[in-house]
Design a protein around this motif. Structure first.
Motif, short mmCIF file in Angstrom:
data_model
loop_
_atom_site.label_atom_id
_atom_site.label_comp_id
_atom_site.label_asym_id
_atom_site.label_seq_id
_atom_site.Cartn_x
_atom_site.Cartn_y
_atom_site.Cartn_z
N LEU A 299 0.82 -1.20 0.00
CA LEU A 299 0.00 0.00 0.00
C LEU A 299 0.85 1.26 0.00
CD1 LEU A 299 -3.01 1.01 0.36
CD2 LEU A 299 -2.48 1.14 2.77
N PHE A 300 1.83 1.33 0.90
CA PHE A 300 2.64 2.54 1.03
C PHE A 300 3.61 2.73 -0.13
CE2 PHE A 300 1.77 1.93 5.67
CZ PHE A 300 0.92 3.01 5.77
N HIS A 301 4.15 1.64 -0.67
CA HIS A 301 5.19 1.79 -1.68
C HIS A 301 4.71 1.59 -3.10
CE1 HIS A 301 8.48 2.49 1.01
NE2 HIS A 301 7.97 1.58 1.80
N CYS A 302 3.51 1.10 -3.28
CA CYS A 302 3.00 0.94 -4.65
C CYS A 302 1.77 1.80 -4.90
CB CYS A 302 2.67 -0.53 -4.92
SG CYS A 302 4.14 -1.56 -4.98
N LEU A 303 0.76 1.63 -4.10
CA LEU A 303 -0.49 2.35 -4.36
C LEU A 303 -0.42 3.83 -4.05
CD1 LEU A 303 -3.20 -0.17 -3.14
CD2 LEU A 303 -2.38 0.24 -5.45
N MET A 304 0.42 4.24 -3.12
CA MET A 304 0.45 5.65 -2.74
C MET A 304 1.50 6.47 -3.49
SD MET A 304 -0.23 5.58 1.29
CE MET A 304 -1.89 5.80 1.85
N LYS A 305 2.24 5.86 -4.37
CA LYS A 305 3.24 6.61 -5.13
C LYS A 305 2.68 6.96 -6.50
CE LYS A 305 7.47 5.22 -2.95
NZ LYS A 305 8.82 4.74 -3.15
N GLU A 306 2.76 8.22 -6.82
CA GLU A 306 2.19 8.74 -8.07
C GLU A 306 2.81 8.08 -9.30
OE1 GLU A 306 -0.16 11.09 -10.52
OE2 GLU A 306 -0.21 11.17 -8.34
N ASN A 307 4.15 7.94 -9.31
CA ASN A 307 4.81 7.38 -10.49
C ASN A 307 4.47 5.90 -10.68
OD1 ASN A 307 6.26 6.64 -8.25
ND2 ASN A 307 8.26 6.97 -9.18
N VAL A 308 4.27 5.16 -9.58
CA VAL A 308 3.91 3.74 -9.70
C VAL A 308 2.48 3.62 -10.24
CG1 VAL A 308 3.54 1.60 -8.42
CG2 VAL A 308 5.49 3.05 -7.88
N ARG A 309 1.58 4.45 -9.71
CA ARG A 309 0.20 4.43 -10.22
C ARG A 309 0.16 4.80 -11.70
NH1 ARG A 309 -1.30 7.44 -5.44
NH2 ARG A 309 -1.59 9.21 -6.80
N LYS A 310 1.00 5.75 -12.11
CA LYS A 310 1.05 6.16 -13.51
C LYS A 310 1.52 5.00 -14.40
CE LYS A 310 2.01 10.46 -14.03
NZ LYS A 310 2.74 11.74 -14.10
N GLN A 311 2.53 4.27 -13.94
CA GLN A 311 3.03 3.12 -14.71
C GLN A 311 1.96 2.02 -14.80
OE1 GLN A 311 5.84 2.72 -16.50
NE2 GLN A 311 6.14 4.90 -16.06
N TRP A 312 1.22 1.82 -13.73
CA TRP A 312 0.13 0.85 -13.77
C TRP A 312 -0.89 1.25 -14.82
CZ3 TRP A 312 -1.77 -0.99 -8.31
CH2 TRP A 312 -0.77 -1.74 -7.72
N ARG A 313 -1.23 2.52 -14.87
CA ARG A 313 -2.23 2.98 -15.84
C ARG A 313 -1.71 2.87 -17.26
NH1 ARG A 313 -5.04 8.38 -14.34
NH2 ARG A 313 -6.29 7.72 -16.12
N ILE A 314 -0.41 2.99 -17.45
CA ILE A 314 0.18 2.86 -18.79
C ILE A 314 0.17 1.40 -19.24
CG2 ILE A 314 2.35 3.02 -20.09
CD1 ILE A 314 2.93 5.60 -18.51
#
Length: 193
Positions: free
Chosen positions: A160-175
């Protein structure tokens, strides 16, 4: 701990130290998988072969009989680890407070980020184990339940803290993982200089 020190140990360029580190890491990995395998056996015995299951001397209670040996080898080690992690936690909190004090415009958004940092540090440093360490006395049952609940979710909290709450990780998931209107283009996250 050895995994975290691996890079530092490799900087010595000592072949024997490298072999010892690799062998020890390999042992710990095999021990982890062995415990997972034993848990599977226990689940099988508890859930599939429920009735008429008696295996003599299956788990012997002769690991540590002496209280002094138990306190020195188990409790002291856990206490030392928790003390070191608590020291690091306090130093990081002081540093976060100093960084926040240097900002002229302290707003609630900064406080929320500080709170997220504190919560993630608590999980990463294993400070929830201190609840189990100090679970004695009249509140023992409540503390044990709290300890089991928090530690069973430790991996989820790290995710949760290191994947879901980081903007750049969420952006990569959406890509890479999303489709339709939720999908981002490859170049949407890059900026031109």
């Amino acid at each position: 701990m050895l995994f975290l020190l691996n890079t530092w140990l490799s900087s010595f360029s000592n072949y024997a130290l490298c072999i010892a580190t690799a062998a020890t890491l390999h042992y710990f990995m095999l021990a982890s998988f062995t415990w997972m395998g034993l848990e599977a056996v226990h689940m099988y015995l508890a859930l599939v072969k429920v009735f008429n299951t008696y295996i003599p001397s299956y788990i012997l209670n002769c690991w540590i009989q002496n209280d002094v040996v138990f306190f020195v080898t188990v409790v002291a080690f856990i206490g030392l680890t928790l003390l070191c992690n608590m020291s690091v936690f306090i130093m990081v909190l002081i540093q976060i407070k100093r960084i926040g004090a240097n900002k002229l415009a302290a707003n609630s958004h900064g406080s929320v980020l500080d709170l997220k940092a504190v919560a993630s540090l608590t999980v990463l440093l294993g400070l929830t184990w201190s609840i189990g360490f100090f679970s004695f006395g009249p509140a023992r049952v409540v503390l044990v339940y709290l300890f089991v609940f928090l530690n069973s979710l430790q991996g989820f909290f790290v995710f949760l803290f290191h994947c879901l709450m980081k903007e750049n990780v969420r952006k990569q998931w959406r890509i890479h993982l999303c489709c339709g209107r939720f999908r981002l283009c490859e170049d949407s996250g890059s900026s031109s200089f």
